[in-house]
Design an enzyme around this catalytic site. Structure first.
Site, PDB file in Angstrom:
ATOM      1  N   LYS A   1       0.828  -1.205   0.000  1.00 41.25           N
ATOM      2  CA  LYS A   1       0.000   0.000   0.000  1.00 41.25           C
ATOM      3  C   LYS A   1       0.872   1.269   0.000  1.00 41.25           C
ATOM      4  O   LYS A   1       2.088   1.170   0.202  1.00 41.25           O
ATOM      5  CB  LYS A   1      -0.927  -0.052   1.226  1.00 41.25           C
TER       6      LYS A   1
ATOM      7  N   TYR B   1     -12.313  -2.955  -3.341  1.00 46.02           N
ATOM      8  CA  TYR B   1     -12.853  -3.044  -1.979  1.00 46.02           C
ATOM      9  C   TYR B   1     -14.381  -3.003  -1.958  1.00 46.02           C
ATOM     10  O   TYR B   1     -14.971  -2.538  -0.981  1.00 46.02           O
ATOM     11  CB  TYR B   1     -12.294  -1.908  -1.116  1.00 46.02           C
TER      12      TYR B   1
ATOM     13  N   PHE C   1     -15.465   3.211   7.626  1.00 47.04           N
ATOM     14  CA  PHE C   1     -14.083   3.581   7.297  1.00 47.04           C
ATOM     15  C   PHE C   1     -13.806   3.594   5.796  1.00 47.04           C
ATOM     16  O   PHE C   1     -12.701   3.932   5.376  1.00 47.04           O
ATOM     17  CB  PHE C   1     -13.098   2.636   8.003  1.00 47.04           C
TER      18      PHE C   1
ATOM     19  N   ARG D   1      -1.910 -14.700   3.881  1.00 54.36           N
ATOM     20  CA  ARG D   1      -2.636 -14.016   4.965  1.00 54.36           C
ATOM     21  C   ARG D   1      -1.894 -14.175   6.290  1.00 54.36           C
ATOM     22  O   ARG D   1      -1.795 -13.250   7.082  1.00 54.36           O
ATOM     23  CB  ARG D   1      -4.049 -14.589   5.103  1.00 54.36           C
TER      24      ARG D   1
ATOM     25  N   THR E   1      -5.595  -8.063  10.301  1.00 57.28           N
ATOM     26  CA  THR E   1      -5.974  -6.780   9.701  1.00 57.28           C
ATOM     27  C   THR E   1      -5.530  -5.612  10.582  1.00 57.28           C
ATOM     28  O   THR E   1      -4.969  -4.632  10.093  1.00 57.28           O
ATOM     29  CB  THR E   1      -7.510  -6.735   9.499  1.00 57.28           C
TER      30      THR E   1
ATOM     31  N   ARG F   1       2.782  -7.213   9.134  1.00 51.63           N
ATOM     32  CA  ARG F   1       2.134  -6.130   9.878  1.00 51.63           C
ATOM     33  C   ARG F   1       2.621  -6.083  11.326  1.00 51.63           C
ATOM     34  O   ARG F   1       2.791  -5.006  11.901  1.00 51.63           O
ATOM     35  CB  ARG F   1       0.610  -6.289   9.811  1.00 51.63           C
TER      36      ARG F   1
ATOM     37  N   ASN G   1      -1.868  -0.128   7.403  1.00 58.15           N
ATOM     38  CA  ASN G   1      -1.343  -1.485   7.633  1.00 58.15           C
ATOM     39  C   ASN G   1      -0.499  -2.050   6.491  1.00 58.15           C
ATOM     40  O   ASN G   1      -0.316  -3.253   6.369  1.00 58.15           O
ATOM     41  CB  ASN G   1      -2.469  -2.427   8.077  1.00 58.15           C
TER      42      ASN G   1
ATOM     43  N   HIS H   1      -1.740  -5.536   1.405  1.00 59.88           N
ATOM     44  CA  HIS H   1      -3.002  -6.235   1.154  1.00 59.88           C
ATOM     45  C   HIS H   1      -2.705  -7.655   0.712  1.00 59.88           C
ATOM     46  O   HIS H   1      -1.731  -7.894   0.003  1.00 59.88           O
ATOM     47  CB  HIS H   1      -3.788  -5.529   0.043  1.00 59.88           C
TER      48      HIS H   1
ATOM     49  N   GLU I   1      -9.064 -10.668  -7.834  1.00 60.71           N
ATOM     50  CA  GLU I   1      -8.168  -9.524  -7.660  1.00 60.71           C
ATOM     51  C   GLU I   1      -7.010  -9.559  -8.658  1.00 60.71           C
ATOM     52  O   GLU I   1      -6.623  -8.522  -9.199  1.00 60.71           O
ATOM     53  CB  GLU I   1      -7.666  -9.476  -6.217  1.00 60.71           C
TER      54      GLU I   1
HETATM   55  P1  DAT Z   1      -7.689  -7.148   5.207  1.00 66.88           P
HETATM   56  O1  DAT Z   1      -6.921  -6.028   4.552  1.00 66.88           O
HETATM   57  O2  DAT Z   1      -6.918  -7.762   6.348  1.00 66.88           O
HETATM   58  O3  DAT Z   1      -8.201  -8.161   4.233  1.00 66.88           O
HETATM   59  P2  DAT Z   1     -10.396  -6.086   5.254  1.00 66.88           P
HETATM   60  O4  DAT Z   1     -10.522  -6.648   3.881  1.00 66.88           O
HETATM   61  O5  DAT Z   1     -11.448  -6.403   6.248  1.00 66.88           O
HETATM   62  O6  DAT Z   1      -8.979  -6.489   5.906  1.00 66.88           O
HETATM   63  O7  DAT Z   1     -10.295  -4.500   5.174  1.00 66.88           O
HETATM   64  C1  DAT Z   1      -9.560  -3.882   4.136  1.00 66.88           C
HETATM   65  C2  DAT Z   1      -8.779  -2.738   4.704  1.00 66.88           C
HETATM   66  O8  DAT Z   1      -9.684  -1.775   5.252  1.00 66.88           O
HETATM   67  C3  DAT Z   1      -7.840  -3.090   5.858  1.00 66.88           C
HETATM   68  O9  DAT Z   1      -6.622  -3.598   5.420  1.00 66.88           O
HETATM   69  C4  DAT Z   1      -7.709  -1.790   6.554  1.00 66.88           C
HETATM   70  C5  DAT Z   1      -9.099  -1.167   6.406  1.00 66.88           C
HETATM   71  N1  DAT Z   1      -9.915  -1.475   7.574  1.00 66.88           N
HETATM   72  C6  DAT Z   1     -10.496  -2.661   7.889  1.00 66.88           C
HETATM   73  N2  DAT Z   1     -11.161  -2.608   9.039  1.00 66.88           N
HETATM   74  C7  DAT Z   1     -11.005  -1.335   9.484  1.00 66.88           C
HETATM   75  C8  DAT Z   1     -11.442  -0.618  10.640  1.00 66.88           C
HETATM   76  N3  DAT Z   1     -12.197  -1.212  11.568  1.00 66.88           N
HETATM   77  N4  DAT Z   1     -11.066   0.672  10.762  1.00 66.88           N
HETATM   78  C9  DAT Z   1     -10.314   1.281   9.831  1.00 66.88           C
HETATM   79  N5  DAT Z   1      -9.858   0.673   8.719  1.00 66.88           N
HETATM   80  C10 DAT Z   1     -10.190  -0.606   8.544  1.00 66.88           C
HETATM   81 MG    MG Z   2      -9.575  -8.005   2.686  1.00 67.13          MG
END
Ligand code: DAT
Ligand code: MG
Length: 151
Positions: free
Chosen positions: A11, A51, A59, A87, A93, A104, A114, A117, A128
């Site tokens: 990212k 996304y 968020f 993962r 996350t 991370r 973080n 991805h 993806e």
């Molecule tokens: P991941 O990236 O671990 O697959 P995700 O797909 O649920 O997690 O979410 C995508 C991204 O969105 C994540 O890397 C960071 C952001 N995100 C997720 N949950 C969040 C939260 N509770 N507050 C702020 N940002 C968040």
């Molecule tokens: Mg995800």
């Protein structure tokens, strides 16, 4: 099983912090095969599609602003159970819940910064990979070490 693919992205914060090589190195060292790689500056629309499952989250707007704040480095890695292991190598996350030893868990603190991805299922790995790469941008090749990594 060996042809499973995952989409991994460094990212904007990971790129700015000079962690591209570190992240790639972990997948290479593990024995996974890089089949696609590029730096790009994705549009808001492209990221909203990436996304799309998170569109209703509070968020989401902040996530899109963060993700469009600079160039990213996109990769496709191939190998046995690479989605699940990817993962695990990334960590949770929320970096504060990521174990030390994960990407991370070693390099970041806030969930909104973080640094990387990784696809969460074989199905999203496929979706993806083709969302970010054209067919000709993904290479089929056999690493010299292949028979030393797999029995
Ligand atoms: P991941 O990236 O671990 O697959 P995700 O797909 O649920 O997690 O979410 C995508 C991204 O969105 C994540 O890397 C960071 C952001 N995100 C997720 N949950 C969040 C939260 N509770 N507050 C702020 N940002 C968040
Ligand atoms: Mg995800």
């Amino acid at each position: 099983k060996r042809s499973e693919r995952t989409f991994i992205m460094v990212k904007p914060d990971g790129v700015q912090r000079g962690l591209v090589g570190e992240i790639m190195k972990r997948f290479e060292n593990r024995g996974y095969k890089l089949v696609a790689c590029k730096m790009c500056r994705p549009s808001q629309e492209h990221l909203e599609e990436h996304y799309r499952d998170l569109k209703s989250k509070p968020f989401f707007p902040g996530l899109i602003t963060y993700m469009t704040s600079g160039p990213v480095v996109c990769m496709v890695w191939e190998g046995k159970e690479v989605v699940k292991m990817g993962r695990m190598m990334l960590g949770a996350t929320n970096p504060l819940e990521s174990n030390p030893g994960t990407i991370r868990g070693d390099f970041c603190i806030d969930v909104g910064r973080n640094i990387c991805h990784g696809s969460d299922s074989v199905e999203s790995g496929k979706r993806e990979s083709s969302h970010w790469f054209k067919e000709g941008e993904i290479q089929e090749w056999k690493p010299a070490e292949f028979d030393w990594v797999y029995e």
